[in-house]
Design a protein around this motif. Structure first.
Motif, mmCIF file in Angstrom:
data_model
loop_
_atom_site.group_PDB
_atom_site.id
_atom_site.type_symbol
_atom_site.label_atom_id
_atom_site.label_comp_id
_atom_site.label_asym_id
_atom_site.label_seq_id
_atom_site.Cartn_x
_atom_site.Cartn_y
_atom_site.Cartn_z
ATOM 1 N N GLY A 1 18.905 -56.677 -23.592
ATOM 2 C CA GLY A 1 20.438 -56.502 -22.979
ATOM 3 C C GLY A 1 21.375 -56.180 -24.163
ATOM 4 O O GLY A 1 22.407 -56.394 -24.260
ATOM 5 N N TRP A 2 20.711 -55.595 -25.433
ATOM 6 C CA TRP A 2 21.549 -55.238 -26.280
ATOM 7 C C TRP A 2 22.461 -53.869 -26.127
ATOM 8 O O TRP A 2 21.912 -52.916 -25.518
ATOM 9 N N LYS A 3 23.693 -54.037 -26.643
ATOM 10 C CA LYS A 3 24.406 -52.715 -26.572
ATOM 11 C C LYS A 3 24.188 -52.044 -27.760
ATOM 12 O O LYS A 3 23.717 -52.387 -28.613
ATOM 13 N N GLN A 4 24.606 -50.757 -27.530
ATOM 14 C CA GLN A 4 24.425 -49.747 -28.682
ATOM 15 C C GLN A 4 25.188 -50.312 -30.069
ATOM 16 O O GLN A 4 24.607 -49.945 -30.946
ATOM 17 N N GLN A 5 26.316 -50.776 -29.762
ATOM 18 C CA GLN A 5 27.045 -51.252 -31.007
ATOM 19 C C GLN A 5 26.109 -52.433 -31.694
ATOM 20 O O GLN A 5 26.028 -52.369 -32.869
ATOM 21 N N THR A 6 25.449 -53.335 -30.887
ATOM 22 C CA THR A 6 24.624 -54.328 -31.566
ATOM 23 C C THR A 6 23.169 -53.520 -32.358
ATOM 24 O O THR A 6 23.043 -54.121 -33.273
ATOM 25 N N LYS B 1 6.051 -41.874 -34.264
ATOM 26 C CA LYS B 1 5.303 -40.802 -35.305
ATOM 27 C C LYS B 1 6.197 -40.248 -35.861
ATOM 28 O O LYS B 1 6.267 -39.615 -36.881
ATOM 29 N N GLU B 2 7.539 -40.301 -35.481
ATOM 30 C CA GLU B 2 8.480 -39.692 -36.064
ATOM 31 C C GLU B 2 9.901 -40.490 -35.842
ATOM 32 O O GLU B 2 9.924 -41.260 -35.140
ATOM 33 N N GLY B 3 11.058 -40.092 -36.558
ATOM 34 C CA GLY B 3 12.235 -40.902 -36.537
ATOM 35 C C GLY B 3 12.622 -40.597 -35.193
ATOM 36 O O GLY B 3 12.588 -39.825 -34.192
ATOM 37 N N VAL B 4 13.579 -41.756 -34.659
ATOM 38 C CA VAL B 4 14.201 -41.782 -33.467
ATOM 39 C C VAL B 4 15.393 -42.171 -33.269
ATOM 40 O O VAL B 4 16.142 -42.530 -34.415
ATOM 41 N N GLY B 5 16.349 -41.723 -32.181
ATOM 42 C CA GLY B 5 17.874 -41.912 -32.164
ATOM 43 C C GLY B 5 18.128 -43.196 -31.558
ATOM 44 O O GLY B 5 17.171 -43.917 -31.008
ATOM 45 N N LEU B 6 19.272 -43.633 -31.868
ATOM 46 C CA LEU B 6 19.898 -44.856 -31.242
ATOM 47 C C LEU B 6 19.504 -44.928 -29.648
ATOM 48 O O LEU B 6 19.048 -46.074 -29.263
ATOM 49 N N ARG B 7 19.644 -44.185 -28.751
ATOM 50 C CA ARG B 7 19.423 -44.253 -27.315
ATOM 51 C C ARG B 7 17.897 -44.640 -27.060
ATOM 52 O O ARG B 7 17.838 -45.282 -26.306
ATOM 53 N N GLU B 8 17.085 -43.839 -27.886
ATOM 54 C CA GLU B 8 15.857 -44.367 -27.698
ATOM 55 C C GLU B 8 15.442 -45.784 -27.905
ATOM 56 O O GLU B 8 14.527 -46.416 -27.396
ATOM 57 N N ILE B 9 15.924 -46.203 -29.245
ATOM 58 C CA ILE B 9 15.646 -47.646 -29.567
ATOM 59 C C ILE B 9 16.252 -48.553 -28.341
ATOM 60 O O ILE B 9 15.768 -49.502 -27.961
ATOM 61 N N CYS B 10 17.658 -48.251 -28.248
ATOM 62 C CA CYS B 10 18.165 -49.233 -27.051
ATOM 63 C C CYS B 10 17.354 -49.136 -25.780
ATOM 64 O O CYS B 10 17.182 -50.236 -25.174
ATOM 65 N N GLU B 11 16.815 -47.939 -25.198
ATOM 66 C CA GLU B 11 16.293 -47.834 -23.972
ATOM 67 C C GLU B 11 15.154 -48.787 -23.849
ATOM 68 O O GLU B 11 14.714 -49.289 -23.214
ATOM 69 N N TYR B 12 14.308 -48.704 -25.128
ATOM 70 C CA TYR B 12 13.044 -49.505 -25.245
ATOM 71 C C TYR B 12 13.341 -50.777 -25.331
ATOM 72 O O TYR B 12 12.648 -51.564 -24.574
#
Length: 128
Positions: free
Chosen positions: A41-46, A22-33
């Motif tokens: 198994g993606w690293k934050q850098q990826t 519904k709104e923009g999201v942060g890197l952490r939320e994207i990685c968690e999903y």
């Protein structure tokens, strides 16, 4: 229509996730999903690299949330707008803009069934 580069499969997956938000999201939320729900198994850098490519290709905006000082990622266009764009690109690239040639390829050169023809007619009348 802008000359955007095509998305990779992974970039398209990320866009699919962003379009559902519904709104923009942060890197952490994207990685968690992707790591918990999709088992990537993606690293934050990826993920960050995918996001930067999406920005460079013109698909997302990135801004800093002043309250949290975190980067926020959100799509520039809706999924529907993206689908319209790639459909027009496909039509022009492979069928010289011809709806007739597209429909012929789509149906495998076979005639539409009565039901398909009725649905198409209803759609076209709706668009007028």
């Amino acid at each position: 229509m802008s000359k955007k580069k095509d998305m990779s499969e992974s970039e398209l997956e990320i866009m699919g996730f962003l379009w559902k938000q519904k709104e923009g999201v942060g890197l952490r939320e994207i990685c968690e999903y992707f790591n918990s729900k999709e088992n990537k198994g993606w690293k934050q850098q990826t993920v960050r690299a995918f996001l930067l490519r999406l920005k460079d290709k013109g698909y997302i905006n990135i801004y800093v949330d002043t309250d949290t000082n975190k980067y926020i990622y959100l799509p520039k266009n809706s999924k529907e707008e993206y689908l319209q764009e790639i459909t027009k690109k496909l039509l022009n690239k492979f069928f010289n803009g011809s709806i007739h040639d597209f429909m012929s390829a789509f149906t495998g050169g076979k005639k539409l069934t009565n039901n398909e023809a009725k649905q198409l007619k209803a759609f076209l009348e709706e668009e007028e």
